[in-house]
Design an enzyme around this catalytic site. Sequence first.
Site, mmCIF file in Angstrom:
data_model
loop_
_atom_site.group_PDB
_atom_site.id
_atom_site.type_symbol
_atom_site.label_atom_id
_atom_site.label_comp_id
_atom_site.label_asym_id
_atom_site.label_seq_id
_atom_site.Cartn_x
_atom_site.Cartn_y
_atom_site.Cartn_z
ATOM 1 N N LYS A 218 72.597 50.372 35.054
ATOM 2 C CA LYS A 218 73.943 50.788 34.635
ATOM 3 C C LYS A 218 74.912 50.808 35.819
ATOM 4 C CE LYS A 218 72.388 54.801 33.207
ATOM 5 N NZ LYS A 218 70.952 54.728 33.538
ATOM 6 N N ARG B 234 64.893 51.906 45.505
ATOM 7 C CA ARG B 234 66.357 51.828 45.623
ATOM 8 C C ARG B 234 66.876 52.591 46.852
ATOM 9 N NH1 ARG B 234 69.594 54.249 40.599
ATOM 10 N NH2 ARG B 234 68.226 56.016 40.969
ATOM 11 N N ARG C 263 74.880 61.558 27.113
ATOM 12 C CA ARG C 263 73.423 61.556 27.189
ATOM 13 C C ARG C 263 72.784 62.411 26.105
ATOM 14 N NH1 ARG C 263 73.074 60.259 33.029
ATOM 15 N NH2 ARG C 263 70.902 60.034 33.575
ATOM 16 N N ARG D 17 68.104 58.675 47.138
ATOM 17 C CA ARG D 17 68.385 59.856 46.326
ATOM 18 C C ARG D 17 67.191 60.809 46.266
ATOM 19 N NH1 ARG D 17 71.180 57.672 40.856
ATOM 20 N NH2 ARG D 17 69.745 59.187 39.960
ATOM 21 N N ARG E 274 62.870 62.049 33.981
ATOM 22 C CA ARG E 274 64.178 61.505 33.561
ATOM 23 C C ARG E 274 63.999 60.531 32.398
ATOM 24 N NH1 ARG E 274 65.783 59.591 39.373
ATOM 25 N NH2 ARG E 274 67.300 58.283 38.316
#
Length: 214
Positions: free
Chosen positions: A13, A127, A88, A161, A172
């Site tokens: 996203k 990431r 969400r 992160r 998640r």
Amino acid sequence: MNIILLGPPGAGKGTQATRLVESRGMTQLSTGDMLRAAVKAGTPVGLQAKAVMESGGLVSDEIVSGIIGEALDALSPETGVIFDGYPRTQAQAHSLDDILSARGRTLAHVIELEVDEDALVERITGRFTCANCGEGYHDTFKLPAKEGVCDKCGSTEFKRRADDNEETVRTRMAEYRAKTAPILPIYEARGIVSRVDGMADMDDVTVAIGAILG
Ligand code: AP5
């Protein structure tokens, strides 16, 4: 044009929203980015959100809908918006309807990035971003052209992160399945949902989204 990019953690996203900002001059409203900024700044919202985010749970509907409303108020009415990571939950989807209609905005598209969940763990745990300009990278899929130097701004500082570890990612994903995927029928009933293969090459995903937006 106002659109929602929907998909589980790591679906791409943020990657695709950034490209739409560059190619179409739209504004990306990422509740994740806004919450991380609040945590970093130590604001009251940040203090409430920090532990929830680190556990992989969802921050309260009131908080995130509040920050989305405020962010929209700071934009000119003509600016197209990409909602990234919001809504969400069903409650957030209903709040977004109210928030948009109060500002004379409508939703044009909800684009769902369809992905294989097992591959997402690799995507997320690999990431990292440039600490200076925020450009996104990946240990396997997108390394800087020159090792240790950001392609975009030349910085040599990078960050990862706090919630990008396997255990939190699994939480998640479970939250996405339980609370976020069930909002799709709301938009399906309006005929505005399109699906894109989020496992395809990043550039192919960009092309597919462009074809939907026209
Ligand atoms: P948030 O920041 O929204 O995280 P998320 O939804 O878990 O999504 P990510 O940012 O992890 O993934 P992405 O889909 O943007 O993928 P990306 O493009 O980076 O939320 C974080 C937390 O904040 C939540 O857990 C919650 O606590 C809280 N929160 C936020 N919004 C909330 C809300 N509305 N309500 C309540 N709580 C909220 O891509 C991932 C990696 O894959 C990158 O390295 C990228 O380079 C790579 N990649 C991307 N596309 C491809 C591709 N096609 N092929 C190969 N690699 C790819």
